[in-house]
Design an enzyme around this catalytic site. Sequence first.
Site, PDB file in Angstrom:
ATOM      1  N   ASP A   1       0.853  -1.179   0.000  1.00 46.74           N
ATOM      2  CA  ASP A   1       0.000   0.000   0.000  1.00 46.74           C
ATOM      3  C   ASP A   1       0.892   1.233   0.000  1.00 46.74           C
ATOM      4  OD1 ASP A   1      -2.206   1.958   1.144  1.00 46.74           O
ATOM      5  OD2 ASP A   1      -3.231   0.095   0.612  1.00 46.74           O
TER       6      ASP A   1
ATOM      7  N   HIS B   1      -3.425   6.446   3.516  1.00 49.32           N
ATOM      8  CA  HIS B   1      -4.015   5.167   3.125  1.00 49.32           C
ATOM      9  C   HIS B   1      -3.232   4.007   3.729  1.00 49.32           C
ATOM     10  CE1 HIS B   1      -5.707   2.127   0.310  1.00 49.32           C
ATOM     11  NE2 HIS B   1      -6.726   2.965   0.237  1.00 49.32           N
TER      12      HIS B   1
ATOM     13  N   SER C   1     -11.021  -1.005   0.034  1.00 48.08           N
ATOM     14  CA  SER C   1      -9.648  -0.985   0.553  1.00 48.08           C
ATOM     15  C   SER C   1      -9.598  -1.446   2.002  1.00 48.08           C
ATOM     16  CB  SER C   1      -9.059   0.426   0.453  1.00 48.08           C
ATOM     17  OG  SER C   1      -8.703   0.761  -0.854  1.00 48.08           O
TER      18      SER C   1
END
Length: 664
Positions: free
Chosen positions: A19, A52, A215
């Site tokens: 990620d 994120h 996600s």
Amino acid sequence: MRYDFNPLGDPRIKVAVLDGPVDVSHPCFDGATIEIPWGMPKTAPGSPASCHGTHIASILFGQPGSPVHGLVPCCRGLILPIFRDTGEMDVSCTQRDLARAILAAIDQGAHIVAISGGEPGTPEAADAFLVEAIGRCLEDNVLVVAAAGNDGASLAHIPAAMSGVLAVGACDLNGKPLSFSNFAEVYTDHGILAPGSEIVGAVPGGGVVSRSGTSFAVPIVAGLAARMLAETVQRGDIPNPVAVGRSLIANAVGCGEYLSDPDRCLSGRINPFQSLAARNTGARSESRFATGSGGMVMSELAEELERTEAGPGGVRAASDHSPDEVGRQDSAGLKQSVLSTSDCGCGCGGKCASDCGCGGKPASAPQKVYALGQIGYDFGTEARRDSIRQYMSTNTGPSPVELIEHLQEPENIFDVERIIWTLNLDGAPIYALMPSGAYAAEGYARIFTAYINQVIGRTTEDGANKGKAKKSPSKVTLFAVPGQICGSVRLMSGETVPVLVPVARAIAEWDVEDATARFLARFEEEAKAAGEGSGLADRIAQMADDLPPFLSDFRNLITRKYRNLGIAGRDRALNFAATSAFRTFQILSEIAGLKLILDDILVTRSPSCRAGSECYDIAIRFFREADVTSALYTFQFTLDVSDTVPVSIGELSQWRERPKALLG
């Protein structure tokens, strides 16, 4: 037999997060065992990629009693950033970046690979290197979990749509499919729904936030799988990640009354009765899960996910987007990158020193590479290109020959280090070659010499007429480059590639004419010593005709059929063995004159290995051109790839065996 089961995971299970960069200095990671290889991009508070990545990692590894209680705080984490901070909301990478990271995860012992990103497309459109990486995961029993995407449509995403990947869609805490979660026919046999609405996670710099998207359903499924693997090893059994993924699908629960479109449910929703499907603390019991009228009730998971306590950095931030909006932003696209240059990411100024820490967390060793390719170059920016070109006679280009002529001038020698030299495969750069340390200048000189040999060639002596004739310059078309990854750099095209610090002395050239000349020169000495009646002179003449086409075919087959990025241990072993077979006399002295053709190269983990090393047996098999049904000639190396430059162990073995088609 009784055993002590820890519902929070086990340090023998490793989960890789592919990620964005992760802020491991966040209080929720205090006490977590997280590995970040040297050379990974650094975090930037407030940037999309760091936000994120930190959020995803905290859902897995957040420690008990901290602002975010993760699903598997006792498992080991491996952080391999593929999304980098650009200051823009468009966080992306290429499929080749993803393939490289997957192979690195395999190489570093991950059991599960979590990918909270994707790119619209069918499996048939996937990059060949990504297909190879996913296939390698299946071979090595590594479970890949990937997001189905947040377009709210019947749309497949890569890599989630690929066979062998556990695709994850999003539902609410009651099991209702969320409107933004993708669905497609390809997901019905290997896709599953998990909670993806308002999932609490860490924010770089401190504090927590809730966000929505497929996600954030990915780490929930990855965490559940990790808990099941932890229970396996705590029973004393061998973990089987791929089987766990299949078990999650087989035991999925139907969507029941929430189902308006059958495809939206994928294969079903995660089953809370299968092992431990929620964030339990040590005092909580699996028996407190319950179901009602065919639906799924995850009360304890809801309690954990809906916490609103303040973190050390301030009050928990609430999402200022609807679930649809947040979800669409939080499944990063795997597309062509427009990314900025990054250093080692640990405050070490790009040097990747061994004592460079990452936010107080120990860093794991840098990723080793032994790759095959051609040498290329790039200027990085138009300004740098123009600053070099202004001292040249051309206003365009420059061409490769013009560049070489410019760099060969003594006053321009410093420009060799200003150019970004690359290692290319099929015309595309896969690494930027940047020597460092006390001998960096010598490293750049070695790369520049290799580039000259590739573009212009070098004059070699005819082995059969040594000292009598000079052949025209022979061009080198393939190089073997060992090194370690340290950061990444942006090219003029906007693409970002990993920086490879090469071991310059070990860069090897696959030069057909030079290899032939050196081999024949050796046999000429033996022929002189044996005398005219030995018959060696005739054999030398025959080998002079046979070796060049054999070596050319061998080189071309390696670069096509067995091409790879040189990251996984088995790939480094294969590339080194092939290079050794090409350049050394061991195999050539046995096969010369037999007119053999390469049949296959088999790479297997070697049972004979030194303690603390990683060893592979490489079996190279040939068959005779005149009779494809005859016995195969097999030559086997045993290689230790635990160091940057692999090394052979023991002697070369050889034998003959019948082709499988003739057995039985």
